[in-house]
Design a protein around this motif. Structure first.
Motif, short mmCIF file in Angstrom:
data_model
loop_
_atom_site.label_atom_id
_atom_site.label_comp_id
_atom_site.label_asym_id
_atom_site.label_seq_id
_atom_site.Cartn_x
_atom_site.Cartn_y
_atom_site.Cartn_z
N THR A 1 -33.77 -8.13 -25.58
CA THR A 1 -34.79 -7.79 -26.56
C THR A 1 -34.97 -6.28 -26.64
OG1 THR A 1 -36.53 -8.05 -24.89
CG2 THR A 1 -36.05 -9.95 -26.29
N CYS A 2 -35.30 -5.82 -27.84
CA CYS A 2 -35.71 -4.44 -28.08
C CYS A 2 -37.01 -4.52 -28.87
CB CYS A 2 -34.67 -3.67 -28.87
SG CYS A 2 -33.09 -3.43 -28.04
N SER A 3 -38.11 -4.33 -28.19
CA SER A 3 -39.42 -4.43 -28.84
C SER A 3 -39.90 -3.04 -29.21
CB SER A 3 -40.41 -5.11 -27.89
OG SER A 3 -41.72 -5.06 -28.42
N GLN A 4 -40.04 -2.77 -30.49
CA GLN A 4 -40.49 -1.46 -30.97
C GLN A 4 -39.62 -0.33 -30.42
OE1 GLN A 4 -43.01 -1.92 -32.99
NE2 GLN A 4 -44.12 -3.66 -32.23
N SER A 5 -38.33 -0.60 -30.20
CA SER A 5 -37.52 0.41 -29.51
C SER A 5 -36.13 0.63 -30.10
CB SER A 5 -37.36 0.02 -28.02
OG SER A 5 -36.70 -1.23 -27.89
N PHE A 6 -35.59 -0.32 -30.85
CA PHE A 6 -34.20 -0.18 -31.27
C PHE A 6 -33.99 1.01 -32.20
CE2 PHE A 6 -30.37 -1.89 -33.66
CZ PHE A 6 -29.48 -1.63 -32.64
N HIS A 7 -35.03 1.41 -32.93
CA HIS A 7 -34.90 2.55 -33.83
C HIS A 7 -34.78 3.87 -33.08
CE1 HIS A 7 -39.14 1.75 -33.09
NE2 HIS A 7 -39.43 3.01 -33.38
N TRP A 8 -35.00 3.87 -31.77
CA TRP A 8 -34.80 5.07 -30.96
C TRP A 8 -33.42 5.08 -30.30
CZ3 TRP A 8 -38.12 8.34 -32.45
CH2 TRP A 8 -39.45 7.99 -32.70
N MET A 9 -32.60 4.08 -30.58
CA MET A 9 -31.30 3.92 -29.92
C MET A 9 -30.16 4.11 -30.92
SD MET A 9 -32.27 0.43 -27.86
CE MET A 9 -33.76 0.33 -26.84
N GLU A 10 -29.10 4.76 -30.49
CA GLU A 10 -27.91 4.88 -31.34
C GLU A 10 -27.36 3.47 -31.53
OE1 GLU A 10 -24.55 5.03 -33.25
OE2 GLU A 10 -24.30 4.50 -31.12
N PRO A 11 -27.33 2.95 -32.77
CA PRO A 11 -27.09 1.52 -32.96
C PRO A 11 -25.69 1.03 -32.59
CG PRO A 11 -27.32 2.63 -35.08
CD PRO A 11 -27.71 3.63 -34.03
N SER A 12 -24.65 1.77 -32.96
CA SER A 12 -23.29 1.25 -32.75
C SER A 12 -22.97 1.08 -31.27
CB SER A 12 -22.26 2.19 -33.41
OG SER A 12 -22.45 2.21 -34.81
N SER A 13 -23.20 2.13 -30.48
CA SER A 13 -22.88 2.04 -29.05
C SER A 13 -23.83 1.09 -28.33
CB SER A 13 -22.93 3.43 -28.42
OG SER A 13 -24.21 4.02 -28.57
N SER A 14 -25.08 1.01 -28.79
CA SER A 14 -26.04 0.10 -28.15
C SER A 14 -25.67 -1.35 -28.41
CB SER A 14 -27.45 0.39 -28.66
OG SER A 14 -27.87 1.70 -28.32
N LEU A 15 -25.22 -1.66 -29.62
CA LEU A 15 -24.81 -3.03 -29.92
C LEU A 15 -23.54 -3.42 -29.18
CD1 LEU A 15 -25.66 -3.10 -33.73
CD2 LEU A 15 -26.75 -4.48 -31.94
N ARG A 16 -22.63 -2.47 -29.00
CA ARG A 16 -21.43 -2.77 -28.20
C ARG A 16 -21.80 -3.11 -26.76
NH1 ARG A 16 -19.21 1.64 -31.05
NH2 ARG A 16 -19.53 3.03 -29.27
N GLU A 17 -22.75 -2.34 -26.21
CA GLU A 17 -23.18 -2.60 -24.83
C GLU A 17 -23.92 -3.93 -24.75
OE1 GLU A 17 -23.98 -1.53 -20.66
OE2 GLU A 17 -22.37 -1.48 -22.14
N ALA A 18 -24.74 -4.21 -25.76
CA ALA A 18 -25.46 -5.48 -25.77
C ALA A 18 -24.49 -6.66 -25.79
CB ALA A 18 -26.40 -5.55 -26.98
N ALA A 19 -23.48 -6.57 -26.65
CA ALA A 19 -22.49 -7.65 -26.73
C ALA A 19 -21.72 -7.78 -25.41
CB ALA A 19 -21.54 -7.39 -27.89
N ARG A 20 -21.48 -6.67 -24.74
CA ARG A 20 -20.75 -6.73 -23.47
C ARG A 20 -21.52 -7.47 -22.40
NH1 ARG A 20 -20.59 -4.52 -18.60
NH2 ARG A 20 -22.38 -3.14 -18.97
#
Length: 297
Positions: free
Chosen positions: A139-158
């Motif tokens: 989960t990313c609660s009120q936080s995903f907009h502070w994260m670089e999306p492409s690399s964060s989603l790759r890490e999440a999927a990993r």
């Protein structure tokens, strides 16, 4: 003239978490200013911000089809979105790079005798240090907009197992109440951003990614076989102090106050008076509207 603002960061390793090592540096794609934006006002943040509503657990557990063995809460702040899982997951890890926010979350955990399955660790959304395929829900609660999306989603999927769920959810600011007060709220936030533009160089400001692109980013990364947006609402009791505090707890306003600037003092005072005049001494039911974007691996 804008002034250069020096910032700092912390990246210590939690000695209780042998399966994770926090990076000794800020990974590429992260800004020190995004982390330091929340330094020093953790108590104010925790006092006024909403806890994660139960609907979050209902929705995500429903899609998972089982009680999660592990939930990872990225950008967990003071744990408002982490402790919500206490009765609903086998283990919960709150990950937060800001020392002040994470420190308060840990203080709260130590006061809960039945929270031994919850831990808080330093880490980044695109470099968690967690094992591959280890978690059921992120989960990313009120936080995903502070994260670089492409690399964060790759890490999440990993780190997600097959069938695991990534969920970024945010509430709309301000909560629905009264047109005049909401306009004043927006005006105060915009004034704070204007002050920061005047006094802080662009490279030293926090970067915020567009929340309206969360779903598109989940879809286009190609790492999730199912993605959608879910909208829901949660009613909460609110006093004048809390409603005004929600505005004052916003990062832009706190950034201005942390610089020692008085530019917002009059506007904050006027906003408080307007809110107090509307509420009086009453508690009112206020609607918090949420937008959740999910991806299922």
């Amino acid at each position: 003239m804008r002034k250069h603002v020096q910032t700092s960061h912390e990246s210590s390793t939690d000695p209780e978490a042998s399966e994770m090592t926090s990076p000794a540096f800020i990974p590429e794609g992260n800004r020190v200013s995004n982390i330091d934006r929340f330094s020093g006002f953790q108590d104010l943040y925790d006092r006024y911000r909403p806890e994660a509503p139960g609907k979050v657990i209902d929705i995500l557990t429903g899609y998972l089809g089982a009680k999660p063995r592990l939930v990872v809460d990225l950008g967990c702040g003071t744990g408002l979105s982490t402790f919500a899982w206490k009765e609903h997951a086998g283990r919960i890890i709150g990950m937060e790079p800001n020392e002040d926010m994470r420190g308060l979350a840990e203080q709260k955990r130590q006061m809960k005798p039945d929270a031994g399955h919850i831990s808080f660790q330093s880490g980044y959304s695109n470099e968690t240090g967690l094992p591959s395929g280890c978690t059921d829900i992120i989960t990313c609660s009120q936080s995903f907009h502070w994260m670089e999306p492409s690399s964060s989603l790759r890490e999440a999927a990993r780190i997600l197992r097959e069938g695991g769920i990534f969920a970024a959810y945010d509430c709309d600011w301000p909560p629905s109440l009264h047109a005049g007060i909401e306009q004043a709220y927006h005006g105060l936030i915009q004034q704070a951003e204007d002050v920061l533009d005047q006094h802080v160089e662009e490279q030293d400001q926090a970067r915020k990614w567009n929340k309206n692109e969360h779903l598109k980013n989940i879809q286009k990364c190609g790492l999730f076989h199912f993605a959608k947006e879910i909208v829901f609402h949660n009613m909460e009791s609110c006093t004048a102090d809390r409603y005004a505090g929600l505005a004052i707890s916003q990062g832009g306003i706190q950034s201005v106050l942390r610089l020692g600037l008085s530019d917002l003092d009059a506007a904050i005072h006027d906003f408080r008076q307007q809110v107090e005049a509307y509420f009086g001494l009453e508690e009112k039911q206020v609607m918090f509207s949420y937008r959740m974007r999910i991806g299922i691996k």
